[in-house]
Each structure stands twice: as structure tokens, then as C-alpha cells.
Design a protein around this motif. Structure first.
Motif: not given
Length: 150
Positions: A39-45, A49-50, A68-73, A120-128
């Protein structure tokens, strides 16, 4: 907090994920457990980042993928996950954080006997995201998923 890299951009994302994971009052009521898959939910975008909240039942996995080229943690908020980055497998427990650069490929899974929750945090927001399979011939790209599919 355990961070896998010293790059400033990834450390910033790890700090964000760790801080939110340590604040269950901000997200615990939102968590759902889904026997059919994570299960997943986007909390912020925003433009920078998202942030995603993900729950994992035992046996659930992402499969090999990139961002897709985003950095993350990601930070484990509850329980324990296992991460395989093609160079090794490690357990990531409550309060631990993993950070990664834009070309990172990994599989994250819950191999424990209890549910887990991660931020999970991604920057820039995931596109792919690209999905992969490791075969005897090497890494094979199976599919591309676009953000509008999530």
C-alpha cells in the motif's frame, strides 16, 4: 540514523525521510495494510521533491527498479525491510535510513514475519521508474512505468 552516502543532496533527502519516519503522529492513521500488494500514498509533492508512505506485509517486494534519474532516500518507520542493490543485501530496521543517487537500482522487500512501514523521499519528484530482471546474461530492462500510472 544510517545513511548510505555522503553526497549533500542525498543526505538532505535522508534527513527528511528520517524526520518524518520518527513522527508517527503525522502519518500513522493513514497507513493501510493490503494483502494484494504494497500500500502506498503520496504525502507531499512540490517542484523540488515528493514524499511517499508505504506499508509492507511479509513477502511484499518492489522488484528490481530504478527511480528514473531521481535521487532518493527511504527510512524504515516501523518493522524491518531488506534491500538488495546488486552489490549486496542489507537489513534496514526501524530508525535506519538509506540514501541513493540518480542511477541507483535496487529491490526492497519485507522478509520479516511482521508488517513494516517506510517513508520515501525523491528529488526531483518521480516521473518514471524502470523495472528490471537479473538474468544469467545480466540486467534486463522489463518495463517503464510513468508517474500517471501510480
Amino acid at each position: 540514523m544510517t545513511v548510505s552516502t555522503t553526497a549533500p543532496a542525498e543526505n538532505r533527502l535522508a534527513e527528511m525521510a528520517g524526520a518524518l519516519a520518527a513522527a508517527p503522529d503525522d502519518w500513522l492513521r493513514r497507513v493501510r495494510l493490503n494483502p494484494d500488494g504494497r500500500w502506498y500514498e503520496r504525502l507531499h509533492r512540490d517542484d523540488d521533491h515528493e514524499v511517499w508512505l508505504i506499508s509492507w506485509l511479509p513477502g511484499q517486494s518492489t522488484g528490481l527498479h530504478d527511480h528514473g534519474g531521481s535521487r532518493g532516500a527511504f527510512a524504515v518507520a516501523l518493522g524491518e525491510l531488506e534491500e538488495d542493490d546488486l552489490g549486496g543485501t542489507r537489513r534496514v530496521g526501524t530508525g535506519q535510513t538509506r540514501a541513493f543517487g540518480p542511477d541507483y537500482i535496487h529491490d526492497v522487500r519485507n522478509t520479516s514475519t511482521a508488517p513494516a512501514v517506510s517513508v520515501h523521499v525523491y528529488s526531483p519528484p518521480l516521473a518514471v521508474m524502470n523495472r528490471y530482471e537479473l538474468t544469467g546474461a545480466g540486467l534486463v530492462r522489463l518495463a517503464e512505468e510513468r508517474a500517471e500510472q501510480w
